[in-house]
Enzyme design. Structure first.
Site, PDB file in Angstrom:
ATOM      1  N   LYS A  15       0.829  -1.213   0.000  1.00 47.06           N
ATOM      2  CA  LYS A  15       0.000   0.000   0.000  1.00 47.06           C
ATOM      3  C   LYS A  15       0.865   1.265   0.000  1.00 47.06           C
ATOM      4  O   LYS A  15       0.675   2.151  -0.814  1.00 47.06           O
ATOM      5  CB  LYS A  15      -0.948   0.031   1.214  1.00 47.06           C
ATOM      6  CG  LYS A  15      -1.963  -1.092   1.241  1.00 47.06           C
ATOM      7  CD  LYS A  15      -3.032  -0.865   2.285  1.00 47.06           C
ATOM      8  CE  LYS A  15      -2.548  -0.907   3.726  1.00 47.06           C
ATOM      9  NZ  LYS A  15      -2.002  -2.208   4.160  1.00 47.06           N
ATOM     10  N   ARG A  92     -11.061  -0.984   8.197  1.00 46.08           N
ATOM     11  CA  ARG A  92     -10.510  -2.340   8.321  1.00 46.08           C
ATOM     12  C   ARG A  92     -11.442  -3.285   9.062  1.00 46.08           C
ATOM     13  O   ARG A  92     -11.066  -4.444   9.297  1.00 46.08           O
ATOM     14  CB  ARG A  92      -9.176  -2.290   9.054  1.00 46.08           C
ATOM     15  CG  ARG A  92      -8.068  -1.904   8.136  1.00 46.08           C
ATOM     16  CD  ARG A  92      -6.751  -2.044   8.848  1.00 46.08           C
ATOM     17  NE  ARG A  92      -5.675  -1.834   7.894  1.00 46.08           N
ATOM     18  CZ  ARG A  92      -4.418  -1.692   8.229  1.00 46.08           C
ATOM     19  NH1 ARG A  92      -4.059  -1.754   9.484  1.00 46.08           N
ATOM     20  NH2 ARG A  92      -3.505  -1.507   7.322  1.00 46.08           N
ATOM     21  N   ARG A 127      11.349  -6.817   4.859  1.00 51.84           N
ATOM     22  CA  ARG A 127      10.944  -5.401   4.806  1.00 51.84           C
ATOM     23  C   ARG A 127      11.624  -4.570   5.891  1.00 51.84           C
ATOM     24  O   ARG A 127      11.682  -4.957   7.049  1.00 51.84           O
ATOM     25  CB  ARG A 127       9.425  -5.276   4.954  1.00 51.84           C
ATOM     26  CG  ARG A 127       8.976  -3.823   5.024  1.00 51.84           C
ATOM     27  CD  ARG A 127       7.530  -3.652   4.729  1.00 51.84           C
ATOM     28  NE  ARG A 127       6.660  -4.057   5.836  1.00 51.84           N
ATOM     29  CZ  ARG A 127       5.354  -3.816   5.865  1.00 51.84           C
ATOM     30  NH1 ARG A 127       4.777  -3.196   4.852  1.00 51.84           N
ATOM     31  NH2 ARG A 127       4.627  -4.218   6.887  1.00 51.84           N
ATOM     32  N   ARG A 161      10.103  -3.021  11.189  1.00 55.67           N
ATOM     33  CA  ARG A 161       8.876  -2.701  11.936  1.00 55.67           C
ATOM     34  C   ARG A 161       8.675  -3.735  13.024  1.00 55.67           C
ATOM     35  O   ARG A 161       8.888  -4.922  12.797  1.00 55.67           O
ATOM     36  CB  ARG A 161       7.674  -2.714  10.980  1.00 55.67           C
ATOM     37  CG  ARG A 161       7.348  -1.358  10.437  1.00 55.67           C
ATOM     38  CD  ARG A 161       6.266  -1.410   9.426  1.00 55.67           C
ATOM     39  NE  ARG A 161       4.994  -1.931   9.922  1.00 55.67           N
ATOM     40  CZ  ARG A 161       3.833  -1.748   9.302  1.00 55.67           C
ATOM     41  NH1 ARG A 161       3.797  -1.064   8.179  1.00 55.67           N
ATOM     42  NH2 ARG A 161       2.718  -2.248   9.771  1.00 55.67           N
ATOM     43  N   ARG A 172      -1.658 -10.861  11.873  1.00 49.34           N
ATOM     44  CA  ARG A 172      -2.225  -9.746  11.110  1.00 49.34           C
ATOM     45  C   ARG A 172      -2.972 -10.245   9.872  1.00 49.34           C
ATOM     46  O   ARG A 172      -4.009  -9.707   9.497  1.00 49.34           O
ATOM     47  CB  ARG A 172      -1.117  -8.758  10.715  1.00 49.34           C
ATOM     48  CG  ARG A 172      -0.541  -8.046  11.938  1.00 49.34           C
ATOM     49  CD  ARG A 172       0.680  -7.253  11.608  1.00 49.34           C
ATOM     50  NE  ARG A 172       0.385  -6.133  10.740  1.00 49.34           N
ATOM     51  CZ  ARG A 172       1.260  -5.587   9.908  1.00 49.34           C
ATOM     52  NH1 ARG A 172       2.483  -6.063   9.819  1.00 49.34           N
ATOM     53  NH2 ARG A 172       0.915  -4.575   9.173  1.00 49.34           N
TER      54      ARG A 172
HETATM   55  P1  AMP Z   1      -0.374  -0.489   8.666  1.00 47.52           P
HETATM   56  O1  AMP Z   1       0.758   0.473   8.705  1.00 47.52           O
HETATM   57  O2  AMP Z   1      -1.480  -0.004   7.773  1.00 47.52           O
HETATM   58  O3  AMP Z   1       0.072  -1.873   8.325  1.00 47.52           O
HETATM   59  O4  AMP Z   1      -0.994  -0.541  10.165  1.00 47.52           O
HETATM   60  C1  AMP Z   1      -0.195  -0.922  11.263  1.00 47.52           C
HETATM   61  C2  AMP Z   1      -1.064  -1.219  12.470  1.00 47.52           C
HETATM   62  O5  AMP Z   1      -1.806  -0.047  12.838  1.00 47.52           O
HETATM   63  C3  AMP Z   1      -2.120  -2.300  12.277  1.00 47.52           C
HETATM   64  O6  AMP Z   1      -1.603  -3.609  12.431  1.00 47.52           O
HETATM   65  C4  AMP Z   1      -3.110  -1.926  13.397  1.00 47.52           C
HETATM   66  O7  AMP Z   1      -2.625  -2.314  14.685  1.00 47.52           O
HETATM   67  C5  AMP Z   1      -3.102  -0.402  13.342  1.00 47.52           C
HETATM   68  N1  AMP Z   1      -4.115   0.087  12.379  1.00 47.52           N
HETATM   69  C6  AMP Z   1      -3.916   0.737  11.214  1.00 47.52           C
HETATM   70  N2  AMP Z   1      -5.068   1.025  10.612  1.00 47.52           N
HETATM   71  C7  AMP Z   1      -6.053   0.549  11.412  1.00 47.52           C
HETATM   72  C8  AMP Z   1      -7.490   0.519  11.334  1.00 47.52           C
HETATM   73  N3  AMP Z   1      -8.159   1.063  10.288  1.00 47.52           N
HETATM   74  N4  AMP Z   1      -8.166  -0.075  12.343  1.00 47.52           N
HETATM   75  C9  AMP Z   1      -7.533  -0.603  13.402  1.00 47.52           C
HETATM   76  N5  AMP Z   1      -6.194  -0.621  13.540  1.00 47.52           N
HETATM   77  C10 AMP Z   1      -5.452  -0.052  12.557  1.00 47.52           C
END
Ligand code: AMP
Length: 201
Positions: A15, A92, A127, A161, A172
């Site tokens: 993304k 999400r 990554r 990360r 996840r």
């Molecule tokens: P990402 O960087 O998009 O992979 O998000 C990293 C982490 O942030 C996820 O694993 C969740 O813990 C939290 N997170 C991001 N977006 C959301 C969302 N829309 N709803 C709930 N948790 C989120």
């Protein structure tokens, strides 16, 4: 017309990478609301929200819906009317999708980046991301920094990360399949423009 694009996909679907490619030269027309990056910043700054969020993020779990919905709504309200928005990683869950539709956040498009679980796991192993600008590098996608440990774009430090560990990425992915896939279906059924892209690099 102003667009509000929801960008969704499994962890490691690419993304952030796709987003950066898409935004090149269009930075003034779009504002990105990235829940993940906003939360990582809160964690880094050790705010109250950051301390709560870290607990969920390190376990590969989703942050409670009411926190995320408020975070996104606040960002949308702050954005100038003539700027289009990209909601990276929102909604999400079904509850977030319903809120997005009920609160009339005005989502006009959903872009779903599709990748297999096996490919996502394999990408997550190599990554690394920039602590400063969020750029990501993955050996699997033949994208590595010119100088080891340093971001090509901003010179920031590259780190792993904390949620890219194999056991966390599996959690996840499980959460994506249980909670996010139905949210994507809900958005698709709502009649917004829906685009599915196979995430190959
Ligand atoms: P990402 O960087 O998009 O992979 O998000 C990293 C982490 O942030 C996820 O694993 C969740 O813990 C939290 N997170 C991001 N977006 C959301 C969302 N829309 N709803 C709930 N948790 C989120």
């Amino acid at each position: 017309m102003r667009k509000i694009i929801s960008l969704l996909g499994k962890p490691c679907a690419g993304k952030g990478t796709r987003l950066r490619q898409f935004l090149e030269g269009k930075e003034e027309q779009y504002m990105v609301v990235s829940c993940g990056e906003a939360l990582r910043e809160e964690v880094e700054n050790e705010t109250i929200l950051g301390r709560q969020a870290k607990h969920y993020m390190d376990a590969g779990k989703l942050i409670p819906d009411y926190i995320i919905i408020n975070l996104v709504l606040n960002q949308i309200r702050k954005a100038p009317e003539d700027v289009s928005l990209i909601l990276d990683g929102f909604p999400r869950t079904l509850e977030q999708a319903e809120a997005a539709l009920e609160c009339e956040m005005g989502i006009t498009h959903v872009v779903n980046l599709v990748v297999s679980d096996a490919e996502a796991i394999s990408r997550s192993e190599s990554r690394i991301i920039c602590k400063k600008c969020g750029e990501s590098y993955t050996q699997k996608m033949f994208k590595m920094p010119k100088k080891e440990g340093i971001c090509d774009k901003c010179g920031g430090k590259l780190v792993k990360r904390s949620d890219d560990k194999p056991e966390i990425i599996e959690e996840r992915l499980k959460i994506f399949n249980i909670y996010t896939a139905p949210a994507i279906d809900r958005m698709k059924a709502s009649g917004v423009e829906y685009l599915e892209i196979e995430s190959t690099f």
